[in-house]
Motif scaffolding. Structure first.
Motif, PDB file in Angstrom:
ATOM      1  N   LEU A   1       0.826  -1.210   0.000  1.00 49.13           N
ATOM      2  CA  LEU A   1       0.000   0.000   0.000  1.00 49.13           C
ATOM      3  C   LEU A   1       0.864   1.265   0.000  1.00 49.13           C
ATOM      4  O   LEU A   1       0.566   2.235  -0.706  1.00 49.13           O
ATOM      5  CB  LEU A   1      -0.914   0.003   1.232  1.00 49.13           C
ATOM      6  CG  LEU A   1      -2.015  -1.045   1.300  1.00 49.13           C
ATOM      7  CD1 LEU A   1      -2.727  -0.965   2.643  1.00 49.13           C
ATOM      8  CD2 LEU A   1      -3.004  -0.878   0.160  1.00 49.13           C
ATOM      9  N   VAL A   2       1.932   1.253   0.775  1.00 47.48           N
ATOM     10  CA  VAL A   2       2.742   2.469   0.956  1.00 47.48           C
ATOM     11  C   VAL A   2       3.555   2.800  -0.288  1.00 47.48           C
ATOM     12  O   VAL A   2       3.671   3.981  -0.663  1.00 47.48           O
ATOM     13  CB  VAL A   2       3.669   2.302   2.180  1.00 47.48           C
ATOM     14  CG1 VAL A   2       4.710   3.420   2.219  1.00 47.48           C
ATOM     15  CG2 VAL A   2       2.854   2.308   3.467  1.00 47.48           C
ATOM     16  N   ILE A   3       4.122   1.811  -0.956  1.00 45.41           N
ATOM     17  CA  ILE A   3       5.043   2.067  -2.067  1.00 45.41           C
ATOM     18  C   ILE A   3       4.410   2.904  -3.171  1.00 45.41           C
ATOM     19  O   ILE A   3       4.982   3.924  -3.591  1.00 45.41           O
ATOM     20  CB  ILE A   3       5.617   0.744  -2.612  1.00 45.41           C
ATOM     21  CG1 ILE A   3       6.595   0.146  -1.602  1.00 45.41           C
ATOM     22  CG2 ILE A   3       6.314   0.961  -3.949  1.00 45.41           C
ATOM     23  CD1 ILE A   3       7.118  -1.221  -1.990  1.00 45.41           C
ATOM     24  N   PRO A   4       3.224   2.543  -3.716  1.00 49.56           N
ATOM     25  CA  PRO A   4       2.656   3.392  -4.779  1.00 49.56           C
ATOM     26  C   PRO A   4       2.277   4.789  -4.290  1.00 49.56           C
ATOM     27  O   PRO A   4       2.440   5.765  -5.017  1.00 49.56           O
ATOM     28  CB  PRO A   4       1.424   2.609  -5.250  1.00 49.56           C
ATOM     29  CG  PRO A   4       1.097   1.675  -4.149  1.00 49.56           C
ATOM     30  CD  PRO A   4       2.397   1.340  -3.496  1.00 49.56           C
ATOM     31  N   GLY A   5       1.770   4.895  -3.053  1.00 46.69           N
ATOM     32  CA  GLY A   5       1.405   6.207  -2.536  1.00 46.69           C
ATOM     33  C   GLY A   5       2.608   7.111  -2.383  1.00 46.69           C
ATOM     34  O   GLY A   5       2.614   8.263  -2.819  1.00 46.69           O
ATOM     35  N   ALA A   6       3.686   6.594  -1.751  1.00 47.35           N
ATOM     36  CA  ALA A   6       4.898   7.394  -1.562  1.00 47.35           C
ATOM     37  C   ALA A   6       5.574   7.685  -2.896  1.00 47.35           C
ATOM     38  O   ALA A   6       6.120   8.778  -3.103  1.00 47.35           O
ATOM     39  CB  ALA A   6       5.855   6.665  -0.627  1.00 47.35           C
ATOM     40  N   SER A   7       5.536   6.722  -3.821  1.00 50.12           N
ATOM     41  CA  SER A   7       6.150   6.934  -5.137  1.00 50.12           C
ATOM     42  C   SER A   7       5.431   8.030  -5.907  1.00 50.12           C
ATOM     43  O   SER A   7       6.074   8.825  -6.609  1.00 50.12           O
ATOM     44  CB  SER A   7       6.134   5.630  -5.942  1.00 50.12           C
ATOM     45  OG  SER A   7       6.874   4.623  -5.282  1.00 50.12           O
ATOM     46  N   TYR A   8       4.110   8.090  -5.783  1.00 54.63           N
ATOM     47  CA  TYR A   8       3.358   9.149  -6.467  1.00 54.63           C
ATOM     48  C   TYR A   8       3.785  10.526  -5.962  1.00 54.63           C
ATOM     49  O   TYR A   8       4.049  11.446  -6.754  1.00 54.63           O
ATOM     50  CB  TYR A   8       1.857   8.961  -6.265  1.00 54.63           C
ATOM     51  CG  TYR A   8       1.053  10.156  -6.715  1.00 54.63           C
ATOM     52  CD1 TYR A   8       0.741  10.336  -8.056  1.00 54.63           C
ATOM     53  CD2 TYR A   8       0.622  11.120  -5.799  1.00 54.63           C
ATOM     54  CE1 TYR A   8       0.014  11.449  -8.484  1.00 54.63           C
ATOM     55  CE2 TYR A   8      -0.096  12.229  -6.216  1.00 54.63           C
ATOM     56  CZ  TYR A   8      -0.403  12.391  -7.552  1.00 54.63           C
ATOM     57  OH  TYR A   8      -1.112  13.506  -7.965  1.00 54.63           O
ATOM     58  N   PHE A   9       3.859  10.683  -4.644  1.00 54.60           N
ATOM     59  CA  PHE A   9       4.238  11.985  -4.096  1.00 54.60           C
ATOM     60  C   PHE A   9       5.692  12.321  -4.424  1.00 54.60           C
ATOM     61  O   PHE A   9       6.027  13.484  -4.656  1.00 54.60           O
ATOM     62  CB  PHE A   9       4.014  12.004  -2.585  1.00 54.60           C
ATOM     63  CG  PHE A   9       2.586  12.184  -2.194  1.00 54.60           C
ATOM     64  CD1 PHE A   9       1.895  13.341  -2.526  1.00 54.60           C
ATOM     65  CD2 PHE A   9       1.905  11.197  -1.496  1.00 54.60           C
ATOM     66  CE1 PHE A   9       0.566  13.510  -2.171  1.00 54.60           C
ATOM     67  CE2 PHE A   9       0.579  11.353  -1.138  1.00 54.60           C
ATOM     68  CZ  PHE A   9      -0.096  12.520  -1.474  1.00 54.60           C
ATOM     69  N   LEU A  10       6.560  11.313  -4.456  1.00 56.90           N
ATOM     70  CA  LEU A  10       7.952  11.564  -4.824  1.00 56.90           C
ATOM     71  C   LEU A  10       8.034  12.005  -6.283  1.00 56.90           C
ATOM     72  O   LEU A  10       8.775  12.948  -6.620  1.00 56.90           O
ATOM     73  CB  LEU A  10       8.775  10.298  -4.591  1.00 56.90           C
ATOM     74  CG  LEU A  10      10.298  10.445  -4.677  1.00 56.90           C
ATOM     75  CD1 LEU A  10      10.805  11.408  -3.617  1.00 56.90           C
ATOM     76  CD2 LEU A  10      10.967   9.088  -4.525  1.00 56.90           C
ATOM     77  N   TRP A  11       7.281  11.342  -7.159  1.00 62.43           N
ATOM     78  CA  TRP A  11       7.245  11.733  -8.576  1.00 62.43           C
ATOM     79  C   TRP A  11       6.687  13.142  -8.730  1.00 62.43           C
ATOM     80  O   TRP A  11       7.221  13.953  -9.500  1.00 62.43           O
ATOM     81  CB  TRP A  11       6.385  10.741  -9.353  1.00 62.43           C
ATOM     82  CG  TRP A  11       6.104  11.174 -10.766  1.00 62.43           C
ATOM     83  CD1 TRP A  11       6.911  10.993 -11.860  1.00 62.43           C
ATOM     84  CD2 TRP A  11       4.944  11.873 -11.226  1.00 62.43           C
ATOM     85  NE1 TRP A  11       6.321  11.544 -12.977  1.00 62.43           N
ATOM     86  CE2 TRP A  11       5.117  12.089 -12.620  1.00 62.43           C
ATOM     87  CE3 TRP A  11       3.780  12.335 -10.612  1.00 62.43           C
ATOM     88  CZ2 TRP A  11       4.164  12.742 -13.394  1.00 62.43           C
ATOM     89  CZ3 TRP A  11       2.839  12.990 -11.375  1.00 62.43           C
ATOM     90  CH2 TRP A  11       3.026  13.194 -12.748  1.00 62.43           C
ATOM     91  N   ARG A  12       5.632  13.443  -7.981  1.00 63.40           N
ATOM     92  CA  ARG A  12       5.023  14.770  -8.071  1.00 63.40           C
ATOM     93  C   ARG A  12       5.998  15.851  -7.613  1.00 63.40           C
ATOM     94  O   ARG A  12       6.050  16.940  -8.206  1.00 63.40           O
ATOM     95  CB  ARG A  12       3.742  14.805  -7.224  1.00 63.40           C
ATOM     96  CG  ARG A  12       3.013  16.140  -7.264  1.00 63.40           C
ATOM     97  CD  ARG A  12       1.736  16.090  -6.453  1.00 63.40           C
ATOM     98  NE  ARG A  12       1.131  17.413  -6.395  1.00 63.40           N
ATOM     99  CZ  ARG A  12       1.449  18.361  -5.537  1.00 63.40           C
ATOM    100  NH1 ARG A  12       2.382  18.113  -4.626  1.00 63.40           N
ATOM    101  NH2 ARG A  12       0.877  19.536  -5.558  1.00 63.40           N
ATOM    102  N   ARG A  13       6.764  15.579  -6.584  1.00 65.15           N
ATOM    103  CA  ARG A  13       7.696  16.583  -6.077  1.00 65.15           C
ATOM    104  C   ARG A  13       8.886  16.771  -7.013  1.00 65.15           C
ATOM    105  O   ARG A  13       9.603  17.763  -6.899  1.00 65.15           O
ATOM    106  CB  ARG A  13       8.187  16.203  -4.682  1.00 65.15           C
ATOM    107  CG  ARG A  13       7.093  16.326  -3.626  1.00 65.15           C
ATOM    108  CD  ARG A  13       7.641  16.611  -2.254  1.00 65.15           C
ATOM    109  NE  ARG A  13       6.594  17.146  -1.386  1.00 65.15           N
ATOM    110  CZ  ARG A  13       6.288  18.417  -1.271  1.00 65.15           C
ATOM    111  NH1 ARG A  13       6.970  19.319  -1.973  1.00 65.15           N
ATOM    112  NH2 ARG A  13       5.332  18.820  -0.467  1.00 65.15           N
ATOM    113  N   MET A  14       9.087  15.875  -7.918  1.00 58.22           N
ATOM    114  CA  MET A  14      10.146  16.042  -8.903  1.00 58.22           C
ATOM    115  C   MET A  14       9.644  16.670 -10.203  1.00 58.22           C
ATOM    116  O   MET A  14      10.441  17.213 -10.975  1.00 58.22           O
ATOM    117  CB  MET A  14      10.781  14.678  -9.208  1.00 58.22           C
ATOM    118  CG  MET A  14      11.556  14.075  -8.050  1.00 58.22           C
ATOM    119  SD  MET A  14      12.314  12.487  -8.476  1.00 58.22           S
ATOM    120  CE  MET A  14      13.203  12.119  -6.977  1.00 58.22           C
TER     121      MET A  14
END
Length: 369
Positions: free
Chosen positions: A207-220
């Protein structure tokens, strides 16, 4: 105009030579630090006692999990310390007091018994306010939230020795889950329930990996996010969540498919990332997790004011601003901070802009004619 409440009664006047409007805390920095340190020490001490007695005098405590347990003790100290410092500021202190009164008010409970559960579900569970900004951000936040909640519910009790899983026969596949030494349920490790029991942390990681990856991608990629972000505050928490989740999944992969190959290195890496994140929580962006429950009390405070038709109207145009108690609370906070324009809280945003423009034309622009 009402008199300032007890929350501002002990505010000291600004020091001689301080600029007008300078903020002042209810007490000096040394006093706040002392109270925060005592609160942190008390929280840590209580947690240590809970670990000792909850694990039946360490009988059920797994020494291999000692670094995690020590990290949670530091976490308790940091949360209590930071929270005490936070609510020592005049604004946060007033909101905290009013929110606490609303939460524990019998009158509010009798008048609106379902308000508190609904607001807890809205602001803590499903966080609907994020959906107004972006459905994708809301979905990603939900994945992170529920993944972290599931991981915490599993990890903390196991780390403290409160939960134990023991073989009922000594050779399996029957297992017993015990809490504080008392049997809660028995299950077959080869059943669906058994699989869920032993892979709960893997589910949390998924559950955490896609959620955190989305925010990391958005911040880049997002220009607005990139402009004001800081690595240690905005990116590091997301990276830590991903590292914890990935190394946790790799531990399962190693034990099932590699017959334990590389397991020791992965276990150390996973432990280091978890310990770092637990210690980081009170002093970084993750602290908003601790602050969020205070929003429930504040929303309940505003809700009861609306329910009682205590809506404050703008002094200039008559449009509703907010509840009367909330506006007065805002004015009290501005007085605590020694701001000399607390009357502006009685005007809506549009009228504030009009009044500022009028004042500029009358007092500033006039001098250039």
């Amino acid at each position: 105009m009402t008199e300032p409440s007890e929350a501002s009664a002990d505010v000291e006047p600004p020091a001689p030579g301080a600029p007008a409007g300078a903020s002042s805390t209810p007490s000096g920095p040394r006093s706040v630090t002392t109270r925060a340190t005592l609160a942190g020490a008390a929280a840590s001490g209580l947690l240590v006692l809970a670990i000792v007695f909850g694990s039946r005098m360490l009988h059920n405590f797994d020494s291999a999990l000692l670094p995690y347990a020590v990290a949670t003790v530091f976490l308790a100290f940091g949360v209590a310390y930071r929270y005490t410092v936070w609510i020592s500021a005049p604004g946060a202190r007033r909101l905290f007091i009013e929110g606490r009164r609303s939460l524990f008010s019998l009158e509010n409970f009798r008048g609106a018994p379902t308000a508190l559960p609904r607001m807890a579900a809205t602001y803590l569970g499903f966080q609907k306010f994020l959906g107004a900004r972006s459905h994708a951000r809301w979905a990603a936040h939900q994945l992170i939230f529920w993944g972290c909640v599931l991981a915490a519910l599993i990890t903390f009790p196991l780390t403290w020795g409160w939960f134990t899983f023991t073989s009922g026969s000594g050779s399996g596949p029957g297992y017993e889950m015990r809490m504080w030494g008392v049997k809660i349920l028995g299950f077959d490790s080869l059943s669906l329930l058994g699989w869920l029991m032993f892979h709960g942390l893997d589910i949390a990681a998924v559950l955490v990996i896609p959620g955190a990856s989305y925010f990391l991608w958005r911040r880049m990629k997002d220009r607005g996010a990139v402009t004001g972000q800081r690595f240690a505050y905005d990116l590091l928490p997301l990276i830590a969540l991903i590292v914890i989740s990935v190394t946790g999944l790799l531990l399962t992969f190693s034990s099932i498919f590699l017959h334990g190959g590389g397991y020791q290195f992965l276990a150390i890496l996973h432990m280091a990332s978890v310990v770092f994140t637990l210690i980081y929580i009170p002093f970084g962006k993750f602290f908003h997790i601790v602050q969020r429950p205070a929003a429930v009390g504040m929303q309940l405070f505003k809700y009861t004011g609306r329910k009682d038709d205590e809506v404050f109207a703008c002094r200039r145009c008559g449009e509703p601003i907010d509840t009367g108690p909330y506006v007065e609370n805002l004015r009290g906070t501005m007085r605590d901070l020694r701001l000399d324009f607390d009357a502006w809280a009685e005007y809506c945003p549009r009228c504030k802009r009009v009044l500022r423009g009028t004042a500029y034309l009358s007092h500033v622009k006039k001098g250039f004619k």
